[in-house]
Design a protein around this motif. Structure first.
Motif, mmCIF file in Angstrom:
data_model
loop_
_atom_site.group_PDB
_atom_site.id
_atom_site.type_symbol
_atom_site.label_atom_id
_atom_site.label_comp_id
_atom_site.label_asym_id
_atom_site.label_seq_id
_atom_site.Cartn_x
_atom_site.Cartn_y
_atom_site.Cartn_z
ATOM 1 N N ASN A 125 -56.384 71.470 80.020
ATOM 2 C CA ASN A 125 -55.231 71.510 80.921
ATOM 3 C C ASN A 125 -55.524 72.359 82.155
ATOM 4 O OD1 ASN A 125 -53.604 69.818 79.396
ATOM 5 N ND2 ASN A 125 -52.756 71.496 78.168
ATOM 6 N N GLU A 126 -56.225 73.460 81.965
ATOM 7 C CA GLU A 126 -56.622 74.296 83.085
ATOM 8 C C GLU A 126 -57.620 73.562 83.991
ATOM 9 O OE1 GLU A 126 -56.157 78.195 84.144
ATOM 10 O OE2 GLU A 126 -54.587 76.673 83.973
ATOM 11 N N ALA A 127 -58.559 72.856 83.365
ATOM 12 C CA ALA A 127 -59.525 72.084 84.150
ATOM 13 C C ALA A 127 -58.805 71.046 84.994
ATOM 14 C CB ALA A 127 -60.526 71.404 83.217
ATOM 15 N N ASN A 128 -57.851 70.369 84.405
ATOM 16 C CA ASN A 128 -57.073 69.360 85.127
ATOM 17 C C ASN A 128 -56.301 69.986 86.288
ATOM 18 O OD1 ASN A 128 -56.037 66.752 85.584
ATOM 19 N ND2 ASN A 128 -54.223 67.194 84.377
ATOM 20 N N ARG A 129 -55.806 71.197 86.066
ATOM 21 C CA ARG A 129 -55.029 71.889 87.112
ATOM 22 C C ARG A 129 -55.891 72.239 88.317
ATOM 23 N NH1 ARG A 129 -54.560 76.972 88.814
ATOM 24 N NH2 ARG A 129 -55.775 77.867 87.092
ATOM 25 N N VAL A 130 -57.100 72.767 88.074
ATOM 26 C CA VAL A 130 -57.914 73.271 89.188
ATOM 27 C C VAL A 130 -58.733 72.183 89.873
ATOM 28 C CG1 VAL A 130 -58.025 75.552 88.115
ATOM 29 C CG2 VAL A 130 -59.929 73.948 87.796
ATOM 30 N N LEU A 131 -58.908 71.027 89.225
ATOM 31 C CA LEU A 131 -59.702 69.960 89.836
ATOM 32 C C LEU A 131 -58.974 69.312 91.010
ATOM 33 C CD1 LEU A 131 -61.236 68.066 86.763
ATOM 34 C CD2 LEU A 131 -62.492 69.337 88.533
ATOM 35 N N LYS A 132 -59.748 69.035 92.033
ATOM 36 C CA LYS A 132 -59.238 68.240 93.141
ATOM 37 C C LYS A 132 -59.060 66.795 92.671
ATOM 38 C CE LYS A 132 -62.042 70.758 96.586
ATOM 39 N NZ LYS A 132 -63.164 70.582 97.549
ATOM 40 N N THR A 133 -58.296 66.024 93.413
ATOM 41 C CA THR A 133 -58.272 64.584 93.179
ATOM 42 C C THR A 133 -59.687 64.048 93.420
ATOM 43 O OG1 THR A 133 -55.976 64.398 93.879
ATOM 44 C CG2 THR A 133 -57.302 62.383 93.914
ATOM 45 N N GLY A 134 -60.221 63.345 92.447
ATOM 46 C CA GLY A 134 -61.598 62.882 92.537
ATOM 47 C C GLY A 134 -62.602 63.859 91.955
ATOM 48 N N GLY A 135 -62.142 65.057 91.548
ATOM 49 C CA GLY A 135 -63.024 66.043 90.931
ATOM 50 C C GLY A 135 -63.376 65.663 89.505
ATOM 51 N N CYS A 136 -64.428 66.283 88.975
ATOM 52 C CA CYS A 136 -64.961 65.890 87.667
ATOM 53 C C CYS A 136 -65.007 67.054 86.678
ATOM 54 C CB CYS A 136 -66.360 65.318 87.817
ATOM 55 S SG CYS A 136 -66.441 63.799 88.782
ATOM 56 N N LEU A 137 -64.886 66.700 85.421
ATOM 57 C CA LEU A 137 -65.055 67.629 84.306
ATOM 58 C C LEU A 137 -66.284 67.185 83.521
ATOM 59 C CD1 LEU A 137 -64.134 69.808 82.218
ATOM 60 C CD2 LEU A 137 -62.670 68.037 81.202
ATOM 61 N N ALA A 138 -67.153 68.124 83.175
ATOM 62 C CA ALA A 138 -68.356 67.810 82.397
ATOM 63 C C ALA A 138 -68.596 68.908 81.372
ATOM 64 C CB ALA A 138 -69.573 67.678 83.310
ATOM 65 N N VAL A 139 -68.650 68.519 80.102
ATOM 66 C CA VAL A 139 -68.971 69.470 79.030
ATOM 67 C C VAL A 139 -70.073 68.862 78.176
ATOM 68 C CG1 VAL A 139 -66.656 70.469 79.005
ATOM 69 C CG2 VAL A 139 -67.183 68.595 77.455
ATOM 70 N N HIS A 140 -70.987 69.694 77.701
ATOM 71 C CA HIS A 140 -72.096 69.165 76.907
ATOM 72 C C HIS A 140 -72.646 70.223 75.966
ATOM 73 C CE1 HIS A 140 -74.987 71.301 79.539
ATOM 74 N NE2 HIS A 140 -74.191 70.938 80.536
ATOM 75 N N SER A 141 -73.355 69.756 74.944
ATOM 76 C CA SER A 141 -74.002 70.649 73.986
ATOM 77 C C SER A 141 -75.075 69.853 73.242
ATOM 78 C CB SER A 141 -72.982 71.237 73.014
ATOM 79 O OG SER A 141 -73.578 72.267 72.238
ATOM 80 N N PHE A 142 -75.581 70.421 72.131
ATOM 81 C CA PHE A 142 -76.576 69.712 71.334
ATOM 82 C C PHE A 142 -76.248 69.837 69.854
ATOM 83 C CE2 PHE A 142 -78.561 73.889 72.442
ATOM 84 C CZ PHE A 142 -78.550 74.464 71.179
ATOM 85 N N GLU A 143 -76.794 68.921 69.049
ATOM 86 C CA GLU A 143 -76.613 69.009 67.603
ATOM 87 C C GLU A 143 -77.333 70.257 67.098
ATOM 88 O OE1 GLU A 143 -77.668 65.436 65.584
ATOM 89 O OE2 GLU A 143 -75.947 64.331 66.394
ATOM 90 N N PRO A 144 -76.707 71.011 66.187
ATOM 91 C CA PRO A 144 -77.223 72.331 65.813
ATOM 92 C C PRO A 144 -78.613 72.368 65.199
ATOM 93 C CG PRO A 144 -74.933 72.099 65.165
ATOM 94 C CD PRO A 144 -75.382 70.746 65.612
ATOM 95 N N PHE A 145 -78.985 71.380 64.377
ATOM 96 C CA PHE A 145 -80.241 71.487 63.638
ATOM 97 C C PHE A 145 -81.251 70.455 64.134
ATOM 98 C CE2 PHE A 145 -77.242 72.857 60.052
ATOM 99 C CZ PHE A 145 -77.226 74.161 60.526
ATOM 100 N N PRO A 146 -82.189 70.845 64.998
ATOM 101 C CA PRO A 146 -83.171 69.913 65.558
ATOM 102 C C PRO A 146 -84.274 69.566 64.557
ATOM 103 C CG PRO A 146 -83.603 72.121 66.343
ATOM 104 C CD PRO A 146 -82.335 72.202 65.545
ATOM 105 N N ASP A 147 -85.049 68.549 64.909
ATOM 106 C CA ASP A 147 -86.236 68.187 64.130
ATOM 107 C C ASP A 147 -87.485 68.759 64.792
ATOM 108 O OD1 ASP A 147 -84.950 66.646 62.156
ATOM 109 O OD2 ASP A 147 -84.858 64.919 63.503
ATOM 110 N N PHE A 148 -88.495 69.029 63.969
ATOM 111 C CA PHE A 148 -89.729 69.626 64.469
ATOM 112 C C PHE A 148 -90.923 68.731 64.157
ATOM 113 C CE2 PHE A 148 -86.657 72.929 63.844
ATOM 114 C CZ PHE A 148 -86.781 73.694 64.991
ATOM 115 N N GLU A 149 -91.884 68.764 65.055
ATOM 116 C CA GLU A 149 -93.050 67.894 64.941
ATOM 117 C C GLU A 149 -94.318 68.684 65.237
ATOM 118 O OE1 GLU A 149 -95.093 64.210 67.445
ATOM 119 O OE2 GLU A 149 -93.163 65.057 68.069
ATOM 120 N N TYR A 150 -95.304 68.525 64.366
ATOM 121 C CA TYR A 150 -96.616 69.110 64.644
ATOM 122 C C TYR A 150 -97.695 68.295 63.925
ATOM 123 C CZ TYR A 150 -100.594 72.172 65.050
ATOM 124 O OH TYR A 150 -101.854 72.664 65.332
ATOM 125 N N ASN A 151 -98.382 67.472 64.674
ATOM 126 C CA ASN A 151 -99.479 66.650 64.140
ATOM 127 C C ASN A 151 -99.081 65.981 62.825
ATOM 128 O OD1 ASN A 151 -100.963 67.370 66.380
ATOM 129 N ND2 ASN A 151 -102.035 69.040 65.338
#
Length: 271
Positions: A125-151
């Motif tokens: 709601n705060e993001a919507n309030r402060v954004l201009k008309t035409g403004g964008c919201l972007a949120v991102h993250s990653f899955e907590p447990f990655p995979d590992f590779e070694y030969n």
């Protein structure tokens, strides 16, 4: 809630030094989206909410006239100010749920690796309030447990890390469970019709053994473990490094292993 850990100066420095590098793939997705939705309009103001030490704040700087990083942690903001070299970037201590900005004043509200700590309905709601008309919201993250590779030893490497995760999972904060659902709940909460969710964005990161041990220390669950049991935390690191070195053998000081991350992001535009 484990968010108090980010107020510790020593942990803020560890986080800045060892948390995995900024994903250029995700950054490019966000910036391409914003530029496509701006229809050529000059991008004047971006706000990076939950900016931490500014790791995702600085990549925004070349694309906006001004960038403001906000975080509730004094120690994280202090580190961000020390490392910032961009003249158009400033930082301030402030919560995600009460942005210190005027209505319709921002071209991009951004949150990287942070939104799962927010009270989402208040934040969007705060993001919507402060954004201009035409403004964008972007949120991102990653899955907590990655995979590992070694030969040919990827299975052994993942077995070691699986045991590390088993220990750290005891110190998992409930809000972080939302990371497993790739921010579907945030997508659902955004009160904007023009929105999309992109999942399974793969990225590969090369890490030496010291960098891998550092990455473990930069995870809030490890810091929480260390608060409860310093000797146990130190033992976990020593045993894990020893096992990594056994797997890499004579190449332990020269080779890197690959960490495969899965990122996801939610993007929206205000009409």
């Amino acid at each position: 809630m484990a968010v108090h850990l980010f107020n510790k100066s020593a942990f803020s420095l560890t986080y800045q030094k060892y948390m995995i590098p900024v994903s250029s793939e995700i950054t490019n997705i966000v910036l391409s989206y914003v530029k496509a939705k701006s229809n050529g309009r000059p991008l004047e103001m971006a706000v990076d909410v939950g900016c931490g030490t500014g790791r995702y704040t600085l990549p925004l700087a070349p694309h906006f006239k001004k960038v403001l990083g906000l975080d509730i942690s004094d120690s994280q903001i202090s580190v961000a100010k020390q490392i910032s070299l961009a003249k158009n970037v400033s930082y301030m201590v402030a919560p995600a749920e009460k942005l210190p900005l005027k209505d319709a004043s921002v071209d991009l509200v951004h949150a990287g690796l942070a939104a799962h700590w927010f009270t989402i309905d208040k934040f969007v709601n705060e993001a919507n309030r402060v954004l201009k008309t035409g403004g964008c919201l972007a949120v991102h993250s990653f899955e907590p447990f990655p995979d590992f590779e070694y030969n040919n030893s990827s299975h052994k490497m993942n077995e070691v890390m699986s045991e590390v995760w088993d220990v750290l999972y005891q110190y998992f904060d409930n809000v972080t469970h939302d990371m497993f659902y790739q921010y579907q709940y945030i997508y659902d909460a955004i009160p904007l019709k023009d929105k999309e969710r992109i999942t399974d964005v793969c990225d590969k990161i090369q890490l030496s053994i010291p960098e891998m041990i550092g990455f473990i220390q930069a995870i809030y669950m490890f810091e929480r473990f260390k608060e409860k049991d310093v000797k146990g935390a130190e033992k976990l690191l020593m045993q894990t490094e020893k096992r990594f070195r056994e797997i890499l053998g004579e190449n332990a000081d020269s080779d890197c292993l690959n960490m495969h991350m899965k990122y996801y992001c939610v993007l929206a535009r205000k009409h």
